[in-house]
Design a protein around this motif. Sequence first.
Motif, PDB file in Angstrom:
ATOM      1  N   LYS A 189     -46.339  27.324  14.775  1.00 27.24           N
ATOM      2  CA  LYS A 189     -45.888  26.346  13.777  1.00 27.24           C
ATOM      3  C   LYS A 189     -44.705  26.872  12.986  1.00 27.24           C
ATOM      4  O   LYS A 189     -43.766  26.144  12.688  1.00 27.24           O
ATOM      5  CB  LYS A 189     -47.049  26.018  12.840  1.00 27.24           C
ATOM      6  CG  LYS A 189     -46.729  24.969  11.815  1.00 27.24           C
ATOM      7  CD  LYS A 189     -47.946  24.680  10.949  1.00 27.24           C
ATOM      8  CE  LYS A 189     -47.617  23.651   9.893  1.00 27.24           C
ATOM      9  NZ  LYS A 189     -48.775  23.378   9.035  1.00 27.24           N
ATOM     10  N   LYS A 195     -51.630  29.578  16.565  1.00 27.61           N
ATOM     11  CA  LYS A 195     -51.192  28.249  16.134  1.00 27.61           C
ATOM     12  C   LYS A 195     -50.293  28.351  14.916  1.00 27.61           C
ATOM     13  O   LYS A 195     -49.293  27.645  14.807  1.00 27.61           O
ATOM     14  CB  LYS A 195     -52.398  27.352  15.848  1.00 27.61           C
ATOM     15  CG  LYS A 195     -53.032  26.809  17.107  1.00 27.61           C
ATOM     16  CD  LYS A 195     -54.108  25.801  16.791  1.00 27.61           C
ATOM     17  CE  LYS A 195     -54.600  25.146  18.062  1.00 27.61           C
ATOM     18  NZ  LYS A 195     -55.537  24.059  17.790  1.00 27.61           N
ATOM     19  N   LYS A 196     -50.639  29.243  14.009  1.00 30.18           N
ATOM     20  CA  LYS A 196     -49.821  29.430  12.811  1.00 30.18           C
ATOM     21  C   LYS A 196     -48.454  29.997  13.181  1.00 30.18           C
ATOM     22  O   LYS A 196     -47.422  29.555  12.676  1.00 30.18           O
ATOM     23  CB  LYS A 196     -50.527  30.370  11.840  1.00 30.18           C
ATOM     24  CG  LYS A 196     -49.902  30.408  10.473  1.00 30.18           C
ATOM     25  CD  LYS A 196     -50.702  31.282   9.531  1.00 30.18           C
ATOM     26  CE  LYS A 196     -52.126  30.798   9.470  1.00 30.18           C
ATOM     27  NZ  LYS A 196     -53.030  31.685   8.778  1.00 30.18           N
ATOM     28  N   ARG A 230     -39.519  28.826  15.553  1.00 29.28           N
ATOM     29  CA  ARG A 230     -38.710  27.805  16.224  1.00 29.28           C
ATOM     30  C   ARG A 230     -38.302  28.270  17.631  1.00 29.28           C
ATOM     31  O   ARG A 230     -37.747  27.500  18.390  1.00 29.28           O
ATOM     32  CB  ARG A 230     -37.454  27.519  15.416  1.00 29.28           C
ATOM     33  CG  ARG A 230     -37.761  27.046  14.021  1.00 29.28           C
ATOM     34  CD  ARG A 230     -36.884  25.880  13.658  1.00 29.28           C
ATOM     35  NE  ARG A 230     -37.116  25.468  12.297  1.00 29.28           N
ATOM     36  CZ  ARG A 230     -37.912  24.478  11.941  1.00 29.28           C
ATOM     37  NH1 ARG A 230     -38.556  23.826  12.866  1.00 29.28           N
ATOM     38  NH2 ARG A 230     -38.063  24.157  10.680  1.00 29.28           N
ATOM     39  N   GLU A 268     -48.890  22.996  22.743  1.00 28.86           N
ATOM     40  CA  GLU A 268     -47.939  24.098  22.560  1.00 28.86           C
ATOM     41  C   GLU A 268     -48.129  25.193  23.625  1.00 28.86           C
ATOM     42  O   GLU A 268     -47.491  26.234  23.569  1.00 28.86           O
ATOM     43  CB  GLU A 268     -48.104  24.718  21.172  1.00 28.86           C
ATOM     44  CG  GLU A 268     -47.847  23.769  20.028  1.00 28.86           C
ATOM     45  CD  GLU A 268     -46.375  23.512  19.781  1.00 28.86           C
ATOM     46  OE1 GLU A 268     -45.535  24.111  20.462  1.00 28.86           O
ATOM     47  OE2 GLU A 268     -46.067  22.710  18.896  1.00 28.86           O
TER      48      GLU A 268
END
Length: 186
Positions: free
Chosen positions: A181, A177-178, A184, A93
């Motif tokens: 996730k 990371k959260k 969008r 990511e």
Amino acid sequence: MSIKNNNKMALILLVVVFVVPVIMAKFALEYNWFNKASTNRGELLDPTIVAADLLEDAEKKWHFLYIIPEQCDQACENAIYSVSQVKTAIGREADRVNAVFIATAKSDQSALEKIAGLSDTQVLHKEQENVNKVFKDVPVNAIFIADTLNNIVLKYPNTPDEEQAIMDSRDMLADMKKLLKLSRIG
């Protein structure tokens, strides 16, 4: 036992089972009988800091943001290292995240030279007045996370202790990371 007594008992049982929990929940919310949970590890900024003036030249991504001070001490060096390492640790990511360093005319030149040697970082040169205007109520001796709309949402302490800096880096990584996730965009 009569039918009338059974009906009364059923009604009382119905009230106890369904109504009492609702009343207890209302009191719990009103009188703060519980700790409101948060899953972020950094300090959530409320209200967020609008940093459009500082990040107008940055790509439309999530940002790790650090302001280079006049004198880059051990805490500053830890912050530079942490930002670059966490950016790398994001993994697949990583293309959605940008490591941004804000430099002013008074920023430590040796720190800027060190950043120039790092990959996947961006240095934005801004006027000190712009930095002061954006961070008018918040000290800048921290690492920040800004969203894709250039709002600074999370703050992490800047520490000279190397072990604590590593722990803070883990927190930044977990939060980013959260966010990635759940988001969008960016």
